[in-house]
Design a protein around this motif. Structure first.
Motif, PDB file in Angstrom:
ATOM      1  N   SER A   1      -3.388  -6.140 -57.642  1.00  0.00           N
ATOM      2  CA  SER A   1      -2.283  -6.854 -58.291  1.00  0.00           C
ATOM      3  C   SER A   1      -2.451  -8.360 -58.121  1.00  0.00           C
ATOM      4  CB  SER A   1      -0.948  -6.419 -57.690  1.00  0.00           C
ATOM      5  OG  SER A   1      -0.795  -6.948 -56.380  1.00  0.00           O
ATOM      6  N   GLY A   2      -1.651  -9.110 -58.856  1.00  0.00           N
ATOM      7  CA  GLY A   2      -1.668 -10.562 -58.721  1.00  0.00           C
ATOM      8  C   GLY A   2      -1.246 -11.007 -57.330  1.00  0.00           C
ATOM      9  N   CYS A   3      -0.208 -10.363 -56.767  1.00  0.00           N
ATOM     10  CA  CYS A   3       0.248 -10.719 -55.420  1.00  0.00           C
ATOM     11  C   CYS A   3      -0.825 -10.430 -54.388  1.00  0.00           C
ATOM     12  CB  CYS A   3       1.521  -9.940 -55.089  1.00  0.00           C
ATOM     13  SG  CYS A   3       3.011 -10.535 -55.926  1.00  0.00           S
ATOM     14  N   GLU A   4      -1.474  -9.290 -54.516  1.00  0.00           N
ATOM     15  CA  GLU A   4      -2.537  -8.936 -53.564  1.00  0.00           C
ATOM     16  C   GLU A   4      -3.693  -9.924 -53.650  1.00  0.00           C
ATOM     17  OE1 GLU A   4      -1.284  -4.242 -54.044  1.00  0.00           O
ATOM     18  OE2 GLU A   4      -3.049  -5.025 -55.079  1.00  0.00           O
ATOM     19  N   MET A   5      -3.993 -10.380 -54.869  1.00  0.00           N
ATOM     20  CA  MET A   5      -5.084 -11.340 -55.046  1.00  0.00           C
ATOM     21  C   MET A   5      -4.713 -12.689 -54.435  1.00  0.00           C
ATOM     22  SD  MET A   5      -8.123 -11.261 -56.432  1.00  0.00           S
ATOM     23  CE  MET A   5      -9.414 -12.510 -56.513  1.00  0.00           C
ATOM     24  N   LEU A   6      -3.480 -13.136 -54.613  1.00  0.00           N
ATOM     25  CA  LEU A   6      -3.067 -14.407 -54.022  1.00  0.00           C
ATOM     26  C   LEU A   6      -3.192 -14.386 -52.500  1.00  0.00           C
ATOM     27  CD1 LEU A   6       0.086 -15.812 -55.874  1.00  0.00           C
ATOM     28  CD2 LEU A   6      -2.324 -16.319 -56.250  1.00  0.00           C
ATOM     29  N   VAL A   7      -2.868 -13.265 -51.901  1.00  0.00           N
ATOM     30  CA  VAL A   7      -3.009 -13.125 -50.448  1.00  0.00           C
ATOM     31  C   VAL A   7      -4.473 -13.265 -50.048  1.00  0.00           C
ATOM     32  CG1 VAL A   7      -2.850 -11.497 -48.526  1.00  0.00           C
ATOM     33  CG2 VAL A   7      -0.936 -11.742 -50.115  1.00  0.00           C
ATOM     34  N   ALA A   8      -5.350 -12.557 -50.767  1.00  0.00           N
ATOM     35  CA  ALA A   8      -6.777 -12.586 -50.435  1.00  0.00           C
ATOM     36  C   ALA A   8      -7.357 -13.989 -50.585  1.00  0.00           C
ATOM     37  CB  ALA A   8      -7.533 -11.592 -51.313  1.00  0.00           C
ATOM     38  N   ILE A   9      -6.930 -14.708 -51.619  1.00  0.00           N
ATOM     39  CA  ILE A   9      -7.434 -16.067 -51.846  1.00  0.00           C
ATOM     40  C   ILE A   9      -6.846 -17.041 -50.830  1.00  0.00           C
ATOM     41  CG2 ILE A   9      -7.464 -18.016 -53.460  1.00  0.00           C
ATOM     42  CD1 ILE A   9      -7.355 -15.889 -55.735  1.00  0.00           C
ATOM     43  N   GLY A  10      -5.525 -17.051 -50.699  1.00  0.00           N
ATOM     44  CA  GLY A  10      -4.844 -18.044 -49.874  1.00  0.00           C
ATOM     45  C   GLY A  10      -5.187 -17.947 -48.405  1.00  0.00           C
ATOM     46  N   ALA A  11      -5.429 -16.747 -47.904  1.00  0.00           N
ATOM     47  CA  ALA A  11      -5.791 -16.598 -46.496  1.00  0.00           C
ATOM     48  C   ALA A  11      -7.090 -17.320 -46.179  1.00  0.00           C
ATOM     49  CB  ALA A  11      -5.905 -15.115 -46.129  1.00  0.00           C
ATOM     50  N   GLY A  12      -7.953 -17.451 -47.185  1.00  0.00           N
ATOM     51  CA  GLY A  12      -9.248 -18.089 -46.974  1.00  0.00           C
ATOM     52  C   GLY A  12      -9.167 -19.557 -46.624  1.00  0.00           C
ATOM     53  N   PHE A  13      -8.050 -20.200 -46.913  1.00  0.00           N
ATOM     54  CA  PHE A  13      -7.889 -21.606 -46.569  1.00  0.00           C
ATOM     55  C   PHE A  13      -7.651 -21.803 -45.067  1.00  0.00           C
ATOM     56  CE2 PHE A  13      -6.185 -21.764 -51.092  1.00  0.00           C
ATOM     57  CZ  PHE A  13      -7.358 -22.284 -51.618  1.00  0.00           C
ATOM     58  N   TYR A  14      -7.442 -20.693 -44.325  1.00  0.00           N
ATOM     59  CA  TYR A  14      -7.112 -20.776 -42.905  1.00  0.00           C
ATOM     60  C   TYR A  14      -7.974 -19.830 -42.066  1.00  0.00           C
ATOM     61  CZ  TYR A  14      -3.450 -23.018 -45.406  1.00  0.00           C
ATOM     62  OH  TYR A  14      -2.794 -23.844 -46.284  1.00  0.00           O
TER      63      TYR A  14
ATOM     64  N   ALA B   1     -21.075 -28.485 -43.751  1.00  0.00           N
ATOM     65  CA  ALA B   1     -22.411 -28.983 -43.401  1.00  0.00           C
ATOM     66  C   ALA B   1     -22.336 -30.057 -42.311  1.00  0.00           C
ATOM     67  CB  ALA B   1     -23.111 -29.543 -44.639  1.00  0.00           C
ATOM     68  N   ALA B   2     -21.221 -30.798 -42.270  1.00  0.00           N
ATOM     69  CA  ALA B   2     -21.034 -31.838 -41.258  1.00  0.00           C
ATOM     70  C   ALA B   2     -20.557 -31.275 -39.922  1.00  0.00           C
ATOM     71  CB  ALA B   2     -20.036 -32.876 -41.759  1.00  0.00           C
ATOM     72  N   GLY B   3     -20.265 -29.967 -39.893  1.00  0.00           N
ATOM     73  CA  GLY B   3     -19.841 -29.340 -38.643  1.00  0.00           C
ATOM     74  C   GLY B   3     -18.352 -29.190 -38.481  1.00  0.00           C
ATOM     75  N   PHE B   4     -17.578 -29.333 -39.578  1.00  0.00           N
ATOM     76  CA  PHE B   4     -16.129 -29.229 -39.515  1.00  0.00           C
ATOM     77  C   PHE B   4     -15.642 -27.902 -40.088  1.00  0.00           C
ATOM     78  CE2 PHE B   4     -16.909 -33.858 -39.739  1.00  0.00           C
ATOM     79  CZ  PHE B   4     -16.236 -34.249 -38.594  1.00  0.00           C
ATOM     80  N   GLN B   5     -14.428 -27.545 -39.726  1.00  0.00           N
ATOM     81  CA  GLN B   5     -13.736 -26.394 -40.301  1.00  0.00           C
ATOM     82  C   GLN B   5     -12.645 -26.916 -41.239  1.00  0.00           C
ATOM     83  OE1 GLN B   5     -13.881 -22.968 -40.350  1.00  0.00           O
ATOM     84  NE2 GLN B   5     -12.165 -23.145 -41.757  1.00  0.00           N
ATOM     85  N   PRO B   6     -12.777 -26.707 -42.560  1.00  0.00           N
ATOM     86  CA  PRO B   6     -11.753 -27.200 -43.493  1.00  0.00           C
ATOM     87  C   PRO B   6     -10.445 -26.415 -43.369  1.00  0.00           C
ATOM     88  CG  PRO B   6     -13.840 -26.664 -44.609  1.00  0.00           C
ATOM     89  CD  PRO B   6     -13.909 -26.078 -43.244  1.00  0.00           C
ATOM     90  N   VAL B   7      -9.336 -27.121 -43.516  1.00  0.00           N
ATOM     91  CA  VAL B   7      -8.002 -26.509 -43.512  1.00  0.00           C
ATOM     92  C   VAL B   7      -7.186 -27.171 -44.619  1.00  0.00           C
ATOM     93  CG1 VAL B   7      -5.840 -26.241 -42.246  1.00  0.00           C
ATOM     94  CG2 VAL B   7      -8.012 -25.922 -41.059  1.00  0.00           C
ATOM     95  N   GLN B   8      -6.573 -26.366 -45.464  1.00  0.00           N
ATOM     96  CA  GLN B   8      -5.769 -26.897 -46.559  1.00  0.00           C
ATOM     97  C   GLN B   8      -4.390 -27.313 -46.061  1.00  0.00           C
ATOM     98  OE1 GLN B   8      -7.382 -26.807 -49.587  1.00  0.00           O
ATOM     99  NE2 GLN B   8      -5.802 -27.932 -50.680  1.00  0.00           N
ATOM    100  N   ILE B   9      -3.964 -28.524 -46.419  1.00  0.00           N
ATOM    101  CA  ILE B   9      -2.589 -28.946 -46.143  1.00  0.00           C
ATOM    102  C   ILE B   9      -1.679 -28.227 -47.131  1.00  0.00           C
ATOM    103  CG2 ILE B   9      -1.001 -30.900 -46.021  1.00  0.00           C
ATOM    104  CD1 ILE B   9      -3.204 -30.921 -43.874  1.00  0.00           C
ATOM    105  N   TRP B  10      -0.695 -27.510 -46.628  1.00  0.00           N
ATOM    106  CA  TRP B  10       0.113 -26.666 -47.496  1.00  0.00           C
ATOM    107  C   TRP B  10       1.526 -27.200 -47.634  1.00  0.00           C
ATOM    108  CZ3 TRP B  10      -0.868 -25.698 -42.436  1.00  0.00           C
ATOM    109  CH2 TRP B  10       0.172 -25.273 -41.615  1.00  0.00           C
ATOM    110  N   SER B  11       2.332 -26.470 -48.406  1.00  0.00           N
ATOM    111  CA  SER B  11       3.694 -26.946 -48.699  1.00  0.00           C
ATOM    112  C   SER B  11       4.684 -25.796 -48.610  1.00  0.00           C
ATOM    113  CB  SER B  11       3.750 -27.595 -50.086  1.00  0.00           C
ATOM    114  OG  SER B  11       3.372 -26.672 -51.079  1.00  0.00           O
TER     115      SER B  11
END
Length: 320
Positions: A201-214, A52-62
């Motif tokens: 699968s669980g692996c396929e779901m993790l890919v779909a979720i995690g990609a959304g952070f970027y 809403a403030a006009g930014f693109q969120p990005v998750q800091i990863w490890s």
């Protein structure tokens, strides 16, 4: 790991996998866009207000490729590898290369200590390479009275973001961002339903979720919706259904080991998994109030419903 032919044949899945595996390249694409990037640490930094403030969120990863030497200079050995790599990414200047501000939530005690250490580095080391740091001090309980506390914290966050972006964040902008994020969560919930059926699968779901952070929310939602249409036609996986609990999994190694042994990981309780799309926003309330409500009891209710659905999944009560 090698994905099933049905997943590898989906253009939506291939795009999500490319982003998931090449996060720095994805961030470079986001940085070339029109919105400034803003970093997040912890699972409770609300994308809605950042957008809403006009930014693109990005998750800091490890990522395991991130050297921990910069963090080792400051942290005791009791800090887990995930926190050490996130800390390294911040103090080494990696994060500052793509964002000027990072918001850290008190999602865990380790993140609270991370913020305190980083704040002291910022204060005592003038040549530090840290972005500007911001802390979100939530109180999460099951009592409805604490919704007022969440609303207070959200208002403080809104004021901080307004100081950064230089303009007032309008009610309509928050409402639009709420709707955008809710559409994204709805797409992921649809994919989760296919996962419970055994089609994902669980692996396929993790890919779909995690990609959304970027990715932008718009792009991620579109890709997940395409993936849902593809996955509805995929064959059903065999094997007992299991629930993963424990440390967050930013990579696929643990799930790959589990699923290679013949089980299906149908849900989890970490924020790189199904927790990331818990909590529906009530759009009949004022925008900030609806967001505050989703962070308390409504989020808990959604999680309980998800756990119930998981227990109804085929094979959940089978012996591994």
């Amino acid at each position: 790991m090698i994905f099933r032919d049905c997943a590898a044949g989906s253009s939506a899945f291939r795009t999500l996998l490319e982003v998931y595996q090449n996060r720095e390249a994805a961030i470079a694409q986001l940085k070339a866009g029109s919105k400034p990037l803003i970093g997040k640490v912890g699972c409770d930094v609300p994308d809605e207000l950042l957008i809403a403030a006009g930014f693109q969120p990005v998750q800091i990863w490890s990522d395991e490729q991130i050297a921990t030497a910069p963090a080792d200079k400051y942290l005791e050995y009791c800090f887990d590898p995930m926190v050490r790599r996130q800390f390294s990414m911040l103090v080494s200047g990696m994060a500052k290369a793509f964002c000027d501000h990072v918001f850290i939530s008190n999602s865990t005690d380790a993140l609270i200590r991370m913020y305190l250490y980083l704040r002291e580095i910022k204060r005592t080391e003038p040549d530090n390479q840290l972005p500007e740091l911001h802390f979100i001090d939530w109180i999460f309980t099951r009592r409805p009275s604490y919704r007022n506390r969440s609303l207070f914290v959200l208002d403080l966050l809104k004021q901080e973001l307004e100081a950064i972006c230089g303009h007032e964040i309008a009610e309509d902008a928050i409402r639009e961002a709420n709707a955008l994020c809710e559409e994204n969560r709805a797409a992921l919930r649809t994919l989760q339903a296919l996962r419970l059926e055994g089609r994902v699968s669980g692996c396929e779901m993790l890919v779909a979720i995690g990609a959304g952070f970027y990715l932008t929310k718009e792009d991620h939602t579109s890709l997940v919706q395409q993936l849902c249409a593809d996955a509805a036609q995929w064959p059903v996986l065999a094997g007992p259904a299991v629930f993963y609990t424990g440390s967050a999994q930013e990579g696929l190694w643990v799930y790959d080991q589990l699923e290679s042994s013949g089980v299906r990981v149908v849900s989890e309780d970490h924020d790189w998994g199904a927790r990331s799309f818990d909590g529906a926003i009530d759009d009949t309330l004022p925008a900030l109030e609806g967001l505050a409500a989703s962070l308390n009891l409504e989020g808990l209710k959604n999680e309980l419903e998800r756990l119930h659905a998981m227990q109804e999944a085929p094979g959940f009560w089978d012996d591994p």
